[in-house]
Design a protein around this motif. Structure first.
Motif, PDB file in Angstrom:
ATOM      1  N   LYS A   1     -23.386 -68.497  -5.587  1.00 24.55           N
ATOM      2  CA  LYS A   1     -23.787 -69.894  -5.711  1.00 24.55           C
ATOM      3  C   LYS A   1     -25.228 -69.975  -6.192  1.00 24.55           C
TER       4      LYS A   1
ATOM      5  N   SER B   1     -28.272 -72.768  -8.326  1.00 22.02           N
ATOM      6  CA  SER B   1     -28.617 -74.179  -8.513  1.00 22.02           C
ATOM      7  C   SER B   1     -27.890 -74.781  -9.704  1.00 22.02           C
ATOM      8  N   GLU B   2     -27.371 -73.936 -10.593  1.00 22.80           N
ATOM      9  CA  GLU B   2     -26.675 -74.407 -11.790  1.00 22.80           C
ATOM     10  C   GLU B   2     -25.167 -74.426 -11.638  1.00 22.80           C
ATOM     11  N   GLY B   3     -24.664 -73.881 -10.550  1.00 19.97           N
ATOM     12  CA  GLY B   3     -23.218 -73.831 -10.356  1.00 19.97           C
ATOM     13  C   GLY B   3     -22.812 -72.551  -9.648  1.00 19.97           C
TER      14      GLY B   3
ATOM     15  N   PRO C   1     -20.047 -74.304 -14.359  1.00 16.30           N
ATOM     16  CA  PRO C   1     -20.914 -75.445 -14.017  1.00 16.30           C
ATOM     17  C   PRO C   1     -20.345 -76.337 -12.920  1.00 16.30           C
TER      18      PRO C   1
ATOM     19  N   LYS D   1     -20.650 -78.776 -10.048  1.00 18.20           N
ATOM     20  CA  LYS D   1     -21.652 -79.751  -9.634  1.00 18.20           C
ATOM     21  C   LYS D   1     -21.251 -80.514  -8.374  1.00 18.20           C
ATOM     22  N   GLU D   2     -19.954 -80.530  -8.064  1.00 16.62           N
ATOM     23  CA  GLU D   2     -19.478 -81.284  -6.914  1.00 16.62           C
ATOM     24  C   GLU D   2     -18.936 -80.345  -5.847  1.00 16.62           C
TER      25      GLU D   2
ATOM     26  N   ASP E   1     -23.944 -80.816  -1.384  1.00 20.97           N
ATOM     27  CA  ASP E   1     -25.371 -80.542  -1.407  1.00 20.97           C
ATOM     28  C   ASP E   1     -26.175 -81.755  -0.959  1.00 20.97           C
TER      29      ASP E   1
END
Length: 545
Positions: free
Chosen positions: A152, A154-156, A196, A198-199, A238
């Motif tokens: 994991k 910060s970008e995915g 990527p 994000k959720e 997050d």
């Protein structure tokens, strides 16, 4: 026996025909291991479909003969027994197995698809939420010839693809999940690809590798083997980022300090601001600092004595500063360190310290916790300049709201430890880890029950060595007890109240820090240091939902 062989051959033929039809259609089928929905569930479901979601249960007959294991810390593998009903195929995991990874393999043999002939091998994997230390620390290469390891970022999710333990370049990867349309890509030279994500939610990830090596299986020749591996990965939300994004760094990075949360504010007092093992009066904190968790801004509230190795706790009404030690020497002089017995409450309305009954003996490098409005003090030692330090054998409790507050002696703890973490949970006091008078650092956990007046022991916190328990921090919130360690992991006391679960890695590995509850689903981490990096000034929020 002949009947069994014919039935098996018929089943394989049926699968081959179905596989050919599936391959010609837009939908392909793979083996998936998916955690059952619900945080407390210990069930892993087996699916045979396009992603990690329920499909036609009739299709599960094609995974007959699949083997599955739970791979635990230390790479110990336990074979799992699958439970089959008309509607599902699943396995129940023990509390220990829940902390590991669950993997499966299935060799479908040689496939004929038109003019193509190939051997088909399936692999599947699942485990804790993304970010858990288990994904990197547990090696599944003995079970999975073709493996994927999620990281994991910060970008995915950075996916590492391995074949026989080596990075695979050019592996085809597909992924889908919340907010992510069908993702496709190939791994680079390093065998990695960034997905990527994000959720939050459950993501279905699969990879393909073609091994161009001919062979013969059960009398059938094949020019290549097609390997498919799947990963069902739970990605936590997050919301912690939004909670912590406006929090200013601590004014002066510090270790061995006191910390508490009261009325939506974080308070820290004292601590060590100098170099490692270099103590002096000027390097000790003497100010009560407040961080407003709404505005994210720090401000100084009150002055006091220079202290470190102290405790700061709250009963929901006031802040209580307890013990610690004072360095009487200046920087560069020989250490002259004295443990203190002072106890004071900070009155937020009057903006002043109010003295309370002193500790029965000077004490530092201990910890304190509040249970049912009472302050419990356990562990530590007494330093007095050049005299030999005295390791405490006593523990005490104080009701600060009594008409005439006084310290009462508790039954003697069955240990002598300092640099430990103390936490109140489920009506009991938990003493976690620390440094022993004899035996060095430890991961031991001892529990005091005020109702019975007795001490008992439960399982040690997870870890490879005693250092995991040295300078840790613990607190309970949302009905669960948590601990963070120097190894950079977040652990939780399991439902059985005796064992520990590894939840995930923390953003930074710290010791001699403070972990405190923001609400039922979030913990705050402040201060502390690591041996490699030094002191931290970032204030971090951990989601524990």
């Amino acid at each position: 026996m002949k009947l069994l062989i014919r039935q098996k051959s018929l089943l394989l033929l049926t699968f081959i025909l179905n596989f050919q039809m599936m391959s010609q259609s837009a939908q392909a089928h793979f083996i998936w291991l998916a955690p059952e929905q619900g945080e407390e569930s210990n069930v892993v479901e087996v699916y045979f479909g396009e992603d990690a979601s329920p499909d036609d249960p009739e299709m599960l007959k094609y995974v007959s003969g699949m083997k599955a294991w739970a791979v635990l810390d230390g790479n110990k593998a336990e074979e799992l027994k699958l439970e089959k009903t008309k509607e599902s195929l699943s396995v129940q995991l023990s509390p220990t197995q829940l902390q590991g990874l669950v993997v499966a393999t299935h060799d479908l043999g040689v496939m004929d698809r038109g003019d193509s002939h190939f051997r088909l091998k399936y692999y599947a994997k699942t485990g804790p939420v993304a970010g858990s230390k288990s994904w990197k620390s547990i090696d599944c290469s003995k079970q999975l010839q073709f493996d994927v390891i999620p990281e994991k970022t910060s970008e995915g999710v950075l996916l590492h693809v391995l074949f026989n333990g080596k990075a695979v370049e050019g592996s085809e990867v597909k992924a889908s999940g919340p907010g992510l349309d069908e993702f496709e890509g190939t791994t680079g030279e390093s065998g990695t690809i960034l997905i990527p994500v994000k959720e939050s939610g459950l993501f279905s990830i699969r990879a393909k590798h073609v091994e161009a090596k001919p062979g013969t299986l059960e009398g059938k020749e094949y020019p290549e083997t097609r390997h498919y591996t799947t990963l069902a990965l739970r990605v936590p939300s997050d919301s912690s980022k939004s909670l912590g994004k406006n929090l200013q760094p601590i004014k002066k990075p510090v270790t061995s300090f006191g910390g508490a949360i009261l009325d939506g504010n974080l308070y820290v007092y004292g601590g060590h601001m100098g170099g490692a093992h270099s103590y002096s009066h000027d390097a000790q904190g003497h100010t009560l600092e407040q961080l407003n968790l709404k505005t994210g801004e720090w401000k100084s509230i009150a002055e006091g004595p220079g202290l470190q190795g102290l405790a700061l706790v709250s009963d929901g009404k006031r802040l209580y500063r307890i013990g610690g030690f004072t360095a009487k020497n200046a920087e560069g002089e020989d250490h002259d360190l004295w443990s203190q017995d002072s106890v004071a409450a900070y009155n937020l309305e009057k903006k002043a310290w109010e003295e309370l009954p002193a500790l029965p003996e000077p004490r530092s490098s201990f910890d304190a916790a509040v249970l049912d409005g009472k302050i419990y003090v356990v562990g530590g030692w007494a330093m007095a300049g050049d005299a030999e330090s005295v390791w405490h054998e006593t523990a005490w409790v104080l009701d600060p709201n009594a008409d005439s507050p006084k310290w009462s002696k508790l039954p003697a703890p069955p240990f002598q430890r300092r640099a430990l973490a103390l936490a109140a949970h489920d009506g009991k006091i938990y003493a976690i880890g620390g440094m022993q008078k004899e035996g060095g650092p430890t991961r031991k956990v001892d529990v005091f029950d005020p109702a019975t007046g007795k001490w008992s022991s439960i399982s040690e916190i997870l870890g490879e060595d005693g250092m995991t328990g040295f300078g840790s921090s613990a607190f309970a919130t949302g009905g669960n007890l948590y601990v963070t360690t120097i190894k950079g992991d977040l652990q939780r006391l399991a439902e059985d109240g005796k064992s520990w679960e590894l939840l995930r890695e923390t953003p930074t590995p710290r010791f001699f820090h403070r972990m405190l509850p923001v609400d039922e689903n979030h913990l705050l981490v402040v201060g502390g240091a690591s041996m490699e990096i030094g002191k931290f000034d970032e204030v971090e929020i951990l989601e524990v939902q």
